[in-house]
Write a protein that holds these residues in place. Structure first.
Motif, short mmCIF file in Angstrom:
data_model
loop_
_atom_site.label_atom_id
_atom_site.label_comp_id
_atom_site.label_asym_id
_atom_site.label_seq_id
_atom_site.Cartn_x
_atom_site.Cartn_y
_atom_site.Cartn_z
N GLN A 33 22.66 20.91 -11.76
CA GLN A 33 22.98 20.72 -13.17
C GLN A 33 21.73 20.92 -14.04
O GLN A 33 20.61 20.98 -13.54
CB GLN A 33 23.54 19.32 -13.39
CG GLN A 33 24.89 19.08 -12.73
CD GLN A 33 26.06 19.65 -13.53
OE1 GLN A 33 25.95 19.90 -14.72
NE2 GLN A 33 27.19 19.83 -12.87
N ASN A 34 21.96 20.97 -15.36
CA ASN A 34 20.86 21.19 -16.30
C ASN A 34 20.12 19.90 -16.61
O ASN A 34 20.58 18.80 -16.30
CB ASN A 34 21.39 21.82 -17.59
CG ASN A 34 21.97 23.20 -17.35
OD1 ASN A 34 21.51 23.94 -16.49
ND2 ASN A 34 22.99 23.56 -18.12
N ASP A 36 19.56 18.68 -19.64
CA ASP A 36 20.01 17.99 -20.85
C ASP A 36 21.30 17.19 -20.66
O ASP A 36 22.14 17.13 -21.54
CB ASP A 36 20.17 18.99 -22.00
CG ASP A 36 21.24 20.05 -21.71
OD1 ASP A 36 21.63 20.19 -20.54
OD2 ASP A 36 21.64 20.75 -22.66
N ASN A 37 21.45 16.59 -19.49
CA ASN A 37 22.61 15.71 -19.28
C ASN A 37 22.17 14.52 -18.42
O ASN A 37 20.98 14.25 -18.26
CB ASN A 37 23.79 16.47 -18.66
CG ASN A 37 23.52 17.01 -17.27
OD1 ASN A 37 22.59 16.58 -16.58
ND2 ASN A 37 24.33 17.96 -16.83
N SER A 212 29.12 17.59 -18.00
CA SER A 212 28.67 18.84 -17.38
C SER A 212 29.32 20.05 -18.05
O SER A 212 28.70 21.10 -18.17
CB SER A 212 29.01 18.83 -15.88
OG SER A 212 28.32 17.78 -15.24
N GLU A 214 30.04 20.30 -21.17
CA GLU A 214 29.30 20.52 -22.42
C GLU A 214 27.90 21.06 -22.14
O GLU A 214 27.46 22.04 -22.74
CB GLU A 214 29.21 19.19 -23.19
CG GLU A 214 28.97 19.36 -24.70
CD GLU A 214 27.51 19.64 -25.03
OE1 GLU A 214 27.26 20.30 -26.06
OE2 GLU A 214 26.62 19.21 -24.27
N SER A 215 27.20 20.43 -21.20
CA SER A 215 25.83 20.82 -20.89
C SER A 215 25.74 22.26 -20.38
O SER A 215 24.81 22.99 -20.72
CB SER A 215 25.25 19.86 -19.85
OG SER A 215 23.99 20.28 -19.40
N SER A 216 26.71 22.67 -19.58
CA SER A 216 26.71 24.02 -19.01
C SER A 216 27.30 25.07 -19.95
O SER A 216 27.39 26.24 -19.60
CB SER A 216 27.51 24.03 -17.69
OG SER A 216 26.93 23.16 -16.75
#
Length: 333
Positions: A33-34, A36-37, A212, A214-216
């Motif tokens: 995952q990124n 920003d989450n 996830s 939203e973040s992706s």
């Protein structure tokens, strides 16, 4: 309050590394995952705590967004000792330890509090104790969250609306069986490949926790979101046993304690983000269908054969133990 607790931990720990057996080390911490989450928030906090408690001797380098590979690839790297640390949903480990399918049973959990009780008790520890035989060390259970469904073709209000959709799922047999049972064409793909698959219409949709999604930026390629909340994913934070065995007892304790210290913070971040992100996704132009409890019950009924199949895989006794715990929790509410 959590910030205060963590600050207190820093203050108490400062300087202790000088008296302990702590060496200069760099730990590679990989995840798909990124930053920003809630995954990134937990990883960053872990890195800060380890740096503080080791007086700067142990540095944690974060590799987010699947830069070191998808989940299956990084598990292999962990076992081989080329990566020190990863975190991932526990369902990916079912090929290694079949009992981990327990936490992916459809519509098993209703609230995060039920999950916490299961993961932080004897049952969660029982499964974590199985990891060393596979070359893995479990440090803590953090949170990924409840998964929901998106697609680019139509609103999904009931399970019949899923029929005919090509849905990307994680690389775990239960997810394939579950979405195929709902009439979808389930396609297993690593997360780093998912955005491109959505963009090129290789798949119509996917399922992930809201944060996830939203973040992706899946909302750029997905018009419709349905709050199915069909599976809850714990986030398993793991270390390479091959490297762990070379650490001093003080270093092992420091890392384990830091992961446990981050746990309540990371879960709180996850739940706060989950509560806000639905409105953000609407703001990005997604059409949101709130799936009713009655429809979730219909989906659970439709998936009973899948649930039974994987109950047998996990072990009826283990599933019975968890169900008894959940019944007790629900009875006390």
């Amino acid at each position: 309050m959590l910030a205060g607790m963590l600050l207190t931990g820093f203050t108490m720990s400062a300087g202790t590394a000088q008296a302990a057996d702590i060496k200069e080390r760099t730990i590679k911490f990989a995840f798909v995952q990124n930053m920003d989450n809630h995954w990134g928030a937990g990883a960053q906090k872990f890195a800060e705590i380890v740096n503080q408690k080791s007086d700067g001797k142990i540095k944690v380098k974060l590799f987010a967004g699947g830069t070191l590979g998808g989940d299956i690839q990084t598990v292999s790297s962990l076992q081989g000792g080329t990566i020190e640390m990863v975190m991932m949903g526990s369902g990916v480990l079912v090929g290694q330890i079949k009992e981990y399918v327990l936490f992916d049973l459809p519509f098993l959990f209703k609230t995060p509090q039920e999950v916490d009780a299961a993961l932080d008790g004897p049952l969660g520890q029982k499964l974590m104790d199985r990891l060393p035989e596979k070359g893995l060390i479990g440090l803590s259970y953090w949170e990924h969250g409840f998964r929901s469904l998106t697609n680019s073709r139509r609103p999904v209000e009931k399970w019949e609306d899923i029929q005919g959709l090509k849905i990307r799922v994680i690389q775990a047999p239960l997810y394939l069986d579950a979405f195929n049972a709902l009439g979808a064409n389930a396609v297993p793909l690593p997360l780093p490949e998912l955005y491109t698959a959505l963009e090129t219409k290789t798949v119509d949709g996917q399922e992930n926790p809201l944060v996830s999604i939203e973040s992706s930026k899946f909302y750029e390629e997905q018009k419709y979101l349905s709050t199915t909340r069909h599976v809850y994913n714990p986030l398993l934070v793991m270390f390479s046993k091959k490297i762990w065995d070379k650490l001093t007892p003080d270093e092992q304790k420091l890392l384990k304690d830091a992961a446990e210290e981050v746990k309540p913070y990371q879960r709180q971040v996850s739940r706060e983000m989950d509560a806000k992100v639905l409105e953000q996704l609407k703001g990005h132009g997604m059409t949101v269908t709130e799936v009713s409890e009655e429809e979730r019950a219909r989906m659970a009924e439709k998936l009973k054969p899948v649930t039974q199949k994987y109950t047998d895989v996990a072990g009826p006794e283990l599933v019975g133990e968890l169900n008894a715990q959940l019944a007790k929790l629900r009875g006390s509410n």
